[in-house]
Design a protein around this motif. Structure first.
Motif, mmCIF file in Angstrom:
data_model
loop_
_atom_site.group_PDB
_atom_site.id
_atom_site.type_symbol
_atom_site.label_atom_id
_atom_site.label_comp_id
_atom_site.label_asym_id
_atom_site.label_seq_id
_atom_site.Cartn_x
_atom_site.Cartn_y
_atom_site.Cartn_z
ATOM 1 N N PRO A 151 0.823 -1.220 0.000
ATOM 2 C CA PRO A 151 0.000 0.000 0.000
ATOM 3 C C PRO A 151 0.853 1.264 0.000
ATOM 4 C CG PRO A 151 0.134 -0.880 2.215
ATOM 5 C CD PRO A 151 0.879 -1.844 1.338
ATOM 6 N N THR A 152 0.338 2.305 -0.615
ATOM 7 C CA THR A 152 0.976 3.622 -0.566
ATOM 8 C C THR A 152 -0.078 4.648 -0.154
ATOM 9 O OG1 THR A 152 0.529 4.262 -2.865
ATOM 10 C CG2 THR A 152 2.524 2.947 -2.437
ATOM 11 N N LEU A 153 0.377 5.794 0.298
ATOM 12 C CA LEU A 153 -0.540 6.815 0.788
ATOM 13 C C LEU A 153 -1.295 7.496 -0.348
ATOM 14 C CD1 LEU A 153 -1.435 8.301 3.408
ATOM 15 C CD2 LEU A 153 0.332 9.992 2.924
ATOM 16 N N THR A 154 -0.619 7.725 -1.473
ATOM 17 C CA THR A 154 -1.214 8.521 -2.550
ATOM 18 C C THR A 154 -1.543 7.726 -3.808
ATOM 19 O OG1 THR A 154 1.023 9.135 -3.268
ATOM 20 C CG2 THR A 154 -0.109 10.660 -1.785
ATOM 21 N N ASN A 155 -0.897 6.588 -4.012
ATOM 22 C CA ASN A 155 -1.069 5.831 -5.256
ATOM 23 C C ASN A 155 -1.828 4.524 -5.084
ATOM 24 O OD1 ASN A 155 0.687 7.889 -5.951
ATOM 25 N ND2 ASN A 155 1.974 6.629 -7.263
ATOM 26 N N GLY A 156 -2.433 4.313 -3.916
ATOM 27 C CA GLY A 156 -3.134 3.055 -3.679
ATOM 28 C C GLY A 156 -2.154 1.888 -3.600
ATOM 29 N N ASP A 157 -2.618 0.690 -3.940
ATOM 30 C CA ASP A 157 -1.740 -0.473 -3.944
ATOM 31 C C ASP A 157 -0.826 -0.434 -5.170
ATOM 32 O OD1 ASP A 157 -2.868 -1.375 -1.637
ATOM 33 O OD2 ASP A 157 -4.136 -2.888 -2.583
ATOM 34 N N VAL A 158 0.459 -0.680 -4.934
ATOM 35 C CA VAL A 158 1.469 -0.662 -5.999
ATOM 36 C C VAL A 158 2.141 -2.029 -6.057
ATOM 37 C CG1 VAL A 158 3.672 0.327 -6.748
ATOM 38 C CG2 VAL A 158 1.880 1.812 -5.830
ATOM 39 N N THR A 159 2.333 -2.549 -7.246
ATOM 40 C CA THR A 159 3.021 -3.825 -7.430
ATOM 41 C C THR A 159 4.362 -3.591 -8.103
ATOM 42 O OG1 THR A 159 0.934 -5.031 -7.629
ATOM 43 C CG2 THR A 159 2.904 -6.114 -8.488
ATOM 44 N N GLU A 160 5.430 -4.146 -7.513
ATOM 45 C CA GLU A 160 6.775 -3.994 -8.069
ATOM 46 C C GLU A 160 7.474 -5.344 -8.118
ATOM 47 O OE1 GLU A 160 9.279 -1.172 -6.144
ATOM 48 O OE2 GLU A 160 8.031 0.560 -6.649
ATOM 49 N N ASN A 161 8.430 -5.453 -9.027
ATOM 50 C CA ASN A 161 9.317 -6.604 -9.053
ATOM 51 C C ASN A 161 10.191 -6.554 -7.797
ATOM 52 O OD1 ASN A 161 12.300 -7.511 -9.753
ATOM 53 N ND2 ASN A 161 10.922 -8.754 -11.014
ATOM 54 N N MET A 162 10.213 -7.640 -7.040
ATOM 55 C CA MET A 162 10.891 -7.628 -5.751
ATOM 56 C C MET A 162 12.409 -7.494 -5.902
ATOM 57 S SD MET A 162 10.378 -10.246 -2.534
ATOM 58 C CE MET A 162 8.698 -9.670 -2.233
ATOM 59 N N TYR A 163 12.972 -8.118 -6.923
ATOM 60 C CA TYR A 163 14.419 -8.004 -7.136
ATOM 61 C C TYR A 163 14.802 -6.550 -7.401
ATOM 62 C CZ TYR A 163 18.962 -8.388 -9.417
ATOM 63 O OH TYR A 163 20.280 -8.218 -9.775
ATOM 64 N N GLU A 164 14.035 -5.877 -8.253
ATOM 65 C CA GLU A 164 14.326 -4.473 -8.557
ATOM 66 C C GLU A 164 14.123 -3.603 -7.317
ATOM 67 O OE1 GLU A 164 11.807 -3.519 -11.836
ATOM 68 O OE2 GLU A 164 12.923 -4.767 -13.274
ATOM 69 N N MET A 165 13.087 -3.912 -6.540
ATOM 70 C CA MET A 165 12.805 -3.156 -5.323
ATOM 71 C C MET A 165 13.972 -3.245 -4.349
ATOM 72 S SD MET A 165 9.963 -4.021 -2.391
ATOM 73 C CE MET A 165 8.684 -4.297 -3.610
ATOM 74 N N PHE A 166 14.474 -4.466 -4.146
ATOM 75 C CA PHE A 166 15.571 -4.657 -3.208
ATOM 76 C C PHE A 166 16.884 -4.092 -3.747
ATOM 77 C CE2 PHE A 166 13.475 -8.572 -1.048
ATOM 78 C CZ PHE A 166 12.691 -7.723 -0.293
ATOM 79 N N THR A 167 17.081 -4.174 -5.053
ATOM 80 C CA THR A 167 18.301 -3.629 -5.653
ATOM 81 C C THR A 167 18.389 -2.125 -5.416
ATOM 82 O OG1 THR A 167 18.358 -5.375 -7.324
ATOM 83 C CG2 THR A 167 19.605 -3.368 -7.791
ATOM 84 N N GLU A 168 17.237 -1.450 -5.461
ATOM 85 C CA GLU A 168 17.211 -0.008 -5.218
ATOM 86 C C GLU A 168 17.636 0.350 -3.796
ATOM 87 O OE1 GLU A 168 13.299 1.330 -6.125
ATOM 88 O OE2 GLU A 168 13.537 1.131 -8.302
ATOM 89 N N LEU A 169 17.567 -0.608 -2.892
ATOM 90 C CA LEU A 169 17.910 -0.359 -1.495
ATOM 91 C C LEU A 169 19.357 -0.738 -1.166
ATOM 92 C CD1 LEU A 169 14.644 -1.739 0.168
ATOM 93 C CD2 LEU A 169 15.286 0.663 -0.086
ATOM 94 N N SER A 170 20.139 -1.042 -2.174
ATOM 95 C CA SER A 170 21.512 -1.505 -1.959
ATOM 96 C C SER A 170 22.496 -0.335 -1.880
ATOM 97 C CB SER A 170 21.933 -2.441 -3.098
ATOM 98 O OG SER A 170 21.105 -3.582 -3.148
ATOM 99 N N PHE A 171 23.544 -0.525 -1.080
ATOM 100 C CA PHE A 171 24.655 0.414 -0.991
ATOM 101 C C PHE A 171 25.951 -0.322 -1.311
ATOM 102 C CE2 PHE A 171 21.564 2.239 2.072
ATOM 103 C CZ PHE A 171 21.466 3.520 1.562
#
Length: 282
Positions: free
Chosen positions: A71-91
């Motif tokens: 869920p998001t506050l402004t865009n309702g439910d959002v579906t993302e590829n989990m690999y891409e989602m986690f890759t964005e959180l990498s340092f």
């Protein structure tokens, strides 16, 4: 079992202040700049630790096509590829080390959930003082033993655990050389009859270790109930902006909300008083 766990210059356990962690593992967005801002705010608020997570999507996800809906506050439910989602959180390793150093310079303990084996050597290079795993690593024996071999304490979330599997984690960690575990009560349900907050005093009695609570959402009443049940640790997710349409922000507290929550936690902790019957001064 260890009734007190030392993290830096602070003791976690009964008779000591509640150890409070600001969770930014999802809300940092993989941005060093945003992470620095969150560290600055957490330091100013006065929490004890800031918590990140080292995910390692290349290793963690065998199926890189899997998707996740949140869920998001402004865009309702959002579906993302989990690999891409986690890759964005990498340092990068250098960025991780810089964030650790900066957090320490702000008198914050840097705590990082390790989701894969390769995280442990890097966290050890950074000389973290405690390791953490999430509930989904409950059966990752090699990861838990690797942490045990560092000789350091471990923090875990219950979630999927039973009493038997919790004892198994203690055994794996201690037999490898680990020094004590902090257990955070955790659940992934909206069904109140399954939340089982009495786990907090039960685990304290049966395992003789510090016990805390890590919430999945924004329900403050449950945090406050955990205080009354004797929680030694509280973790709460913080975001710079709840309207960011990415995973984790919707369930987090905005900065001003986090400040109010922190003040209330301290008030209620003070109201707990002592184990006695005493008249008030009035």
């Amino acid at each position: 079992m260890k009734e007190l766990i030392t993290i830096g210059d602070k003791s976690v356990g009964d008779g000591h202040p509640i150890y409070i962690m600001a969770d930014v593992g999802l809300t940092n967005g993989g941005s060093v700049e945003r992470s620095i801002d969150l560290i600055d705010i957490a330091s100013e608020i006065g929490v004890d630790a800031i918590k990140f997570q080292m995910i390692g999507p290349e290793v963690l996800l065998g199926d890189k096509t899997i998707e996740y809906t949140f869920p998001t506050l402004t865009n309702g439910d959002v579906t993302e590829n989990m690999y891409e989602m986690f890759t964005e959180l990498s340092f990068t390793p250098k960025e991780w080390k810089n964030l650790h150093t900066y957090a320490n310079s702000k008198n914050l303990e840097f705590i990082c959930t390790a989701h894969f084996m390769g995280a442990i050597p890097l966290l050890e290079q950074m000389d973290v003082r405690i390791h953490k795993i999430c509930t989904w690593s409950a059966t990752h024996k090699r990861l838990i033993q690797s942490i045990g071999k560092t000789g350091k304490s471990l923090m875990i979330d219950t979630g999927v655990y039973s009493e038997e599997s919790l004892r198994r984690i203690f055994r794996w960690h201690s037999q490898a050389g680990g020094q004590g575990i902090i257990v955070l009560h955790d659940f992934h349900t909206l069904e109140t009859e399954e939340m089982n907050f009495q786990s907090i005093p039960f685990i304290k009695k049966c395992f003789g270790c510090p016990v805390g609570y890590t919430p999945q959402g924004r329900d403050l009443d449950m945090d406050f109930m955990a205080i009354g049940l004797g929680a030694n640790v509280l973790e709460k997710r913080m975001t710079l902006d709840r309207s960011i349409p990415k995973n984790g922000h919707f369930k987090a507290l905005a900065v001003e909300e986090f400040v109010s929550w922190f003040k209330r936690v301290k008030e209620l902790e003070n109201a707990m008083g002592t184990y006695d019957v005493l008249p008030t001064a009035e």
